[in-house]
Design an enzyme around this catalytic site. Structure first.
Site, PDB file in Angstrom:
ATOM      1  N   ARG A  36       0.872  -1.296   0.157  1.00  0.00           N
ATOM      2  CA  ARG A  36       0.037   0.183   0.085  1.00  0.00           C
ATOM      3  C   ARG A  36       0.778   1.203   0.096  1.00  0.00           C
ATOM      4  NH1 ARG A  36      -4.999  -1.877   3.784  1.00  0.00           N
ATOM      5  NH2 ARG A  36      -6.262  -2.500   2.087  1.00  0.00           N
ATOM      6  N   LYS A 199     -19.687 -15.421   2.093  1.00  0.00           N
ATOM      7  CA  LYS A 199     -21.032 -15.281   2.372  1.00  0.00           C
ATOM      8  C   LYS A 199     -22.062 -14.614   1.163  1.00  0.00           C
ATOM      9  CE  LYS A 199     -22.271 -13.409   6.580  1.00  0.00           C
ATOM     10  NZ  LYS A 199     -22.412 -12.143   7.439  1.00  0.00           N
ATOM     11  N   GLY A 352     -10.364  -8.374  -0.637  1.00  0.00           N
ATOM     12  CA  GLY A 352      -8.958  -8.493  -0.114  1.00  0.00           C
ATOM     13  C   GLY A 352      -8.516  -9.868   0.255  1.00  0.00           C
ATOM     14  N   GLY A 375     -13.013  -3.738   0.851  1.00  0.00           N
ATOM     15  CA  GLY A 375     -14.443  -3.148   1.023  1.00  0.00           C
ATOM     16  C   GLY A 375     -14.658  -2.043  -0.096  1.00  0.00           C
TER      17      GLY A 375
HETATM   18  P1  ADP Z   1     -13.024 -11.359  -0.575  1.00  0.00           P
HETATM   19  O1  ADP Z   1     -12.351 -10.803   0.577  1.00  0.00           O
HETATM   20  O2  ADP Z   1     -12.189 -11.389  -1.596  1.00  0.00           O
HETATM   21  O3  ADP Z   1     -14.057 -10.421  -0.640  1.00  0.00           O
HETATM   22  P2  ADP Z   1     -14.360 -13.095   1.137  1.00  0.00           P
HETATM   23  O4  ADP Z   1     -14.087 -12.323   2.209  1.00  0.00           O
HETATM   24  O5  ADP Z   1     -16.101 -12.969   0.704  1.00  0.00           O
HETATM   25  O6  ADP Z   1     -13.616 -12.903  -0.050  1.00  0.00           O
HETATM   26  O7  ADP Z   1     -14.194 -14.687   1.455  1.00  0.00           O
HETATM   27  C1  ADP Z   1     -12.936 -15.054   1.675  1.00  0.00           C
HETATM   28  C2  ADP Z   1     -13.179 -16.064   2.757  1.00  0.00           C
HETATM   29  O8  ADP Z   1     -14.024 -17.450   2.389  1.00  0.00           O
HETATM   30  C3  ADP Z   1     -11.749 -17.022   2.952  1.00  0.00           C
HETATM   31  O9  ADP Z   1     -11.532 -16.822   4.071  1.00  0.00           O
HETATM   32  C4  ADP Z   1     -11.972 -18.426   2.585  1.00  0.00           C
HETATM   33  O10 ADP Z   1     -11.388 -19.347   3.723  1.00  0.00           O
HETATM   34  C5  ADP Z   1     -13.670 -18.412   2.668  1.00  0.00           C
HETATM   35  N1  ADP Z   1     -14.352 -19.793   2.169  1.00  0.00           N
HETATM   36  C6  ADP Z   1     -13.957 -20.038   0.716  1.00  0.00           C
HETATM   37  N2  ADP Z   1     -14.530 -21.221   0.503  1.00  0.00           N
HETATM   38  C7  ADP Z   1     -15.374 -21.519   1.586  1.00  0.00           C
HETATM   39  C8  ADP Z   1     -15.932 -22.836   1.861  1.00  0.00           C
HETATM   40  N3  ADP Z   1     -16.193 -23.624   1.256  1.00  0.00           N
HETATM   41  N4  ADP Z   1     -16.434 -22.915   3.208  1.00  0.00           N
HETATM   42  C9  ADP Z   1     -15.995 -21.940   4.295  1.00  0.00           C
HETATM   43  N5  ADP Z   1     -15.215 -20.759   4.008  1.00  0.00           N
HETATM   44  C10 ADP Z   1     -14.808 -20.621   2.798  1.00  0.00           C
HETATM   45 MG    MG Z   2     -12.654 -10.581   2.907  1.00  0.00          MG
END
Ligand code: ADP
Ligand code: MG
Length: 395
Positions: A36, A199, A352, A375
């Protein structure tokens, strides 16, 4: 379009640059990743080259609206100084702006750089208090926002200060807006959005916004199980958002009627426990054992997803395909990351954890753009106007 530092005359001016220096630290208090800080160097070097003096500001962590030296920007000042190859004056004022800071800013010459203390040491920062914004603005002639990662917050240093000074974007902000904006608005077809992560609920606004723009969605990660459930599969102990199942059913219908493809996993890597060394096995989606949970996409799914990625001209990726933090469940995310690296399409990574995954596989440099804003990139992809961007002057 927003004005950038190319549209202003910085020579002989004092320029306030809001940076995103919210870097991670090791337990020993060392900066563990300075990406960053590096990401904003082009902006700082350009302004210094133009003959400006710079006052830099950032937040770091979440101090409770009061001075907390655990979150001091001191280590950032040191790292920045060695990256810029010039002195960075750092005054660790608990009030962020005080008489000593005002005096130093008044004496700032062309080529000088000073860094203020963590703006979140003041409770007015996150409340976008106009008095604090004015104090910050009083130090300089021009405001530059290069903190894309904080642009989704209407805070004193990200938005408020712009009402007191001419406000433009830095190069990092410009780059983020260009890549994320072009991807969403002017994507070359076929345009695929890969969504995963934990989620569904967090990603609903993104799915709704992208539904009008993409040719197909690829859905993996933990959110895939709510989709599989909506399709009538039993998902065992996998992550499931029961209350989203009806929404997802509606989404599947909407996609079908608007000709948008939705690719779901056909097999998964199922485990007994949420542990790297858990007993695990590959299961077809119609045969996930009741006492197991899907923690990664399976090998057939990885193949299917990678084939689809090969055909795309634009790929947007948000959310890992599995629990990539555990080596036993990283293969699906890695396969998708490699497909992106090799596909020759415009590839944009938002989120992230997705950015961390791509970095973990050493593939960041192979992507067209990896967003520095977690975010903020998500809110941008939801189609929202970010307050820190809205506050800047239009061209
Ligand atoms: P980003 O930060 O890229 O937007 P998210 O925060 O939505 O992504 O999701 C990331 C998390 O999702 C990771 O910590 C990963 O371990 C979790 N994850 C991915 N697949 C699964 C799964 N099948 N069951 C539980 N957690 C999962
Ligand atoms: Mg995340």
């Amino acid at each position: 379009m927003k004005k950038t530092i190319r549209d202003i005359t910085a020579e002989g001016k004092k320029v306030f640059v809001r940076c995103d220096f919210n870097v991670p630290f090791t337990d020993a208090g060392e900066i563990s990743d300075d990406i960053r800080i590096r990401a904003t160097l082009p902006t700082l070097e350009y302004l210094l080259g133009q003959g400006a003096g710079l006052v830099l500001a950032s937040h770091l962590g979440r101090p409770a609206g009061e001075p907390d030296m655990k979150y001091s920007l001191g280590p950032v000042a040191e790292r920045l100084s060695s990256l810029l190859g010039r002195e960075v004056l750092f005054i660790s004022s608990p009030a962020v702006v005080d008489d000593e800071v005002r005096k130093a800013a008044a004496n700032l010459k062309a080529g000088d750089v000073m860094l203020l203390e963590n703006v979140r040491f003041r409770k007015e920062e996150t409340k976008n208090g106009p008095a604090f914004a004015k104090e910050l603005a009083s130090l300089c002639d021009i405001y530059v926002n290069d903190a894309f990662g904080s642009a989704h917050r209407a805070h004193a240093s990200t938005a408020g200060v712009a009402s007191f000074l001419p406000a433009v974007s830095g190069f990092l902000m410009e780059k983020e807006l260009k890549f994320l904006g072009d991807t969403v608005e002017n994507a070359e077809s076929p345009f695929i959005a890969i969504l995963g992560g934990a989620k569904v609920k967090d990603k609903i606004p993104v799915i709704e916004n992208l539904m009008k723009k993409v040719d197909a969605f690829i859905i993996g990660g933990g959110m895939a199980y709510t989709f599989l459930k909506a399709k009538g599969h039993a998902v065992g102990n996998s992550l499931l958002e029961e209350e989203q199942v009806d929404f997802v059913k509606g989404l599947l219908e909407k996609a079908e009627s608007s000709g948008v493809g939705i690719l779901l996993p056909v097999d998964v890597v199922a485990a007994k426990e949420f542990k790297n060394d858990s007993e695990k096995r590959v299961a077809a989606v119609n045969g996930i054992p009741v006492d197991m949970m899907g923690l990664d996409i399976g090998p057939e799914t990885a193949k299917l997803f990678c084939e689809e990625i090969k055909r795309a001209r634009t790929v947007l990726w948000n959310g890992p395909m599995g629990v990539f933090e555990m080596p036993a469940f990283a293969a699906g995310t890695k396969a998708v990351a490699e497909a992106l690296a090799e596909c020759g399409a415009v590839t944009v990574i938002g989120g992230g954890d997705s950015a961390a995954a791509v970095k973990q596989f050493g593939l960041s440099g192979k992507m067209t753009h990896v967003s520095t804003g977690g975010g903020a990139s998500l809110e941008f992809l939801e189609g929202k106007e970010l307050p820190g961007v809205a506050a800047l002057l239009d061209i």
